[in-house]
Design a protein around this motif. Sequence first.
Motif, PDB file in Angstrom:
ATOM      1  N   ILE A 199       0.880  -1.124   0.059  1.00 19.52           N
ATOM      2  CA  ILE A 199       0.001   0.065   0.015  1.00 19.52           C
ATOM      3  C   ILE A 199       0.895   1.099   0.059  1.00 19.52           C
ATOM      4  CG2 ILE A 199      -1.748   1.379   1.391  1.00 19.52           C
ATOM      5  CD1 ILE A 199      -2.839  -1.599   2.184  1.00 19.52           C
ATOM      6  N   LYS A 200       2.035   1.149   0.656  1.00 22.79           N
ATOM      7  CA  LYS A 200       2.835   2.483   0.731  1.00 22.79           C
ATOM      8  C   LYS A 200       3.809   2.473  -0.282  1.00 22.79           C
ATOM      9  CE  LYS A 200       1.759   3.090   5.759  1.00 22.79           C
ATOM     10  NZ  LYS A 200       2.574   3.628   7.084  1.00 22.79           N
ATOM     11  N   ASN A 201       4.156   1.271  -0.993  1.00 22.40           N
ATOM     12  CA  ASN A 201       5.188   0.982  -1.939  1.00 22.40           C
ATOM     13  C   ASN A 201       6.552   1.241  -1.407  1.00 22.40           C
ATOM     14  OD1 ASN A 201       6.307   0.855  -4.264  1.00 22.40           O
ATOM     15  ND2 ASN A 201       5.977   2.797  -5.324  1.00 22.40           N
ATOM     16  N   GLN A 202       6.665   0.445  -0.464  1.00 22.93           N
ATOM     17  CA  GLN A 202       7.983   0.598   0.121  1.00 22.93           C
ATOM     18  C   GLN A 202       8.270  -0.985   1.053  1.00 22.93           C
ATOM     19  OE1 GLN A 202       8.299   3.359   3.755  1.00 22.93           O
ATOM     20  NE2 GLN A 202       6.740   4.801   2.640  1.00 22.93           N
ATOM     21  N   PRO A 203       8.823  -1.663   0.075  1.00 21.54           N
ATOM     22  CA  PRO A 203       9.235  -3.096   0.400  1.00 21.54           C
ATOM     23  C   PRO A 203       9.716  -3.400   1.654  1.00 21.54           C
ATOM     24  CG  PRO A 203       9.492  -2.514  -1.994  1.00 21.54           C
ATOM     25  CD  PRO A 203       9.294  -1.191  -1.452  1.00 21.54           C
ATOM     26  N   ASP A 204      10.469  -2.406   1.804  1.00 21.07           N
ATOM     27  CA  ASP A 204      11.619  -2.699   2.995  1.00 21.07           C
ATOM     28  C   ASP A 204      10.716  -2.527   4.322  1.00 21.07           C
ATOM     29  OD1 ASP A 204      10.873   0.088   3.161  1.00 21.07           O
ATOM     30  OD2 ASP A 204      12.776   0.659   4.110  1.00 21.07           O
ATOM     31  N   ILE A 205       9.495  -2.197   4.551  1.00 19.79           N
ATOM     32  CA  ILE A 205       8.646  -2.372   5.612  1.00 19.79           C
ATOM     33  C   ILE A 205       8.507  -3.798   5.897  1.00 19.79           C
ATOM     34  CG2 ILE A 205       5.904  -2.162   6.604  1.00 19.79           C
ATOM     35  CD1 ILE A 205       6.109   0.519   4.825  1.00 19.79           C
ATOM     36  N   PHE A 206       8.378  -4.673   5.074  1.00 25.39           N
ATOM     37  CA  PHE A 206       8.055  -5.995   4.842  1.00 25.39           C
ATOM     38  C   PHE A 206       9.282  -6.574   5.608  1.00 25.39           C
ATOM     39  CE2 PHE A 206       8.019 -10.435   3.276  1.00 25.39           C
ATOM     40  CZ  PHE A 206       6.810 -10.936   4.017  1.00 25.39           C
ATOM     41  N   SER A 207      10.504  -6.369   5.119  1.00 22.55           N
ATOM     42  CA  SER A 207      11.666  -6.821   5.560  1.00 22.55           C
ATOM     43  C   SER A 207      12.355  -6.728   6.982  1.00 22.55           C
ATOM     44  CB  SER A 207      12.937  -6.620   4.496  1.00 22.55           C
ATOM     45  OG  SER A 207      13.044  -5.327   4.277  1.00 22.55           O
ATOM     46  N   LYS A 208      11.947  -5.423   7.254  1.00 22.31           N
ATOM     47  CA  LYS A 208      12.364  -4.895   8.493  1.00 22.31           C
ATOM     48  C   LYS A 208      11.247  -5.429   9.488  1.00 22.31           C
ATOM     49  CE  LYS A 208      14.382  -0.489   6.792  1.00 22.31           C
ATOM     50  NZ  LYS A 208      14.720   0.987   7.045  1.00 22.31           N
ATOM     51  N   GLY A 209      10.006  -5.455   9.157  1.00 24.22           N
ATOM     52  CA  GLY A 209       8.996  -5.926  10.107  1.00 24.22           C
ATOM     53  C   GLY A 209       9.481  -7.340  10.466  1.00 24.22           C
ATOM     54  N   LEU A 210       9.820  -8.221   9.525  1.00 18.15           N
ATOM     55  CA  LEU A 210      10.257  -9.679   9.675  1.00 18.15           C
ATOM     56  C   LEU A 210      11.384  -9.743  10.787  1.00 18.15           C
ATOM     57  CD1 LEU A 210       9.948 -11.814   6.432  1.00 18.15           C
ATOM     58  CD2 LEU A 210       8.220 -11.608   8.343  1.00 18.15           C
TER      59      LEU A 210
END
Length: 243
Positions: A199-210
Amino acid sequence: MSVGVERLLDMLFSVLPNIWRLRTCEEAVTFDSGLLTVKREIRSKLRIIAIDDEGFPYREGLESYGFTLTTRTTSPPGTELGQFAIVISDIMGVMPQNTNQHGLPAIEEYFNEYPLLRVVVLTGAQRNSNLIRRAEQSSDIVLSKQTALEDMVPVLDRLLADILSPTSQWTRMRNFLRKKGLNSKQLLLAEHYYTQSFIKNQPDIFSKGLGKLRTNVDYSEVLAGSVSAFSAVVKLARTLSGP
């Protein structure tokens, strides 16, 4: 109601609208037989690596359809595949140390440890052989080396369409994370990070979240092989679906 349960419910209700928005995005990037221009853009942006010790005979033909290919004669480590969306691999003769050794261990690693990578096995082996049966369990599809170019193109298009499906990607990642031992709460948090990435077009949100999840699993290797491909998918999906 405990504070922990309340937080979990808050997280659940914050995720549900995001999933709806992902499905809207998914509808916008679904392949249509008449959208040849869009197909060619997707084919060019989501890269394919083909591994065949005898040379990949379909390269020029697939490039004429707009696919972007890299070819190798030996199987690379999975961590080198992060820039690719699909790997096409022969079974025989592709191992660096011993060309007489079949390449199924590498193929199984790609399929089981890099959930966002689509794996195609291309082989001349007999259909009912043990190698083929193993390959069918460790790939998205097994194709014969006698497959015509015109028959291979729609197969790859279907895989690319699946890659551009946010819900399909999450299903694969969720199954991977569940196999790695994440519990329901951790999976819910991972889903939240995933939807926010789209939604925010920021793939690093997922990687950092994991990385924030308290588990005994080291995600550095799988993320090295998945996040850059995930980033390309996010950006392309957002481009095709509009603001």
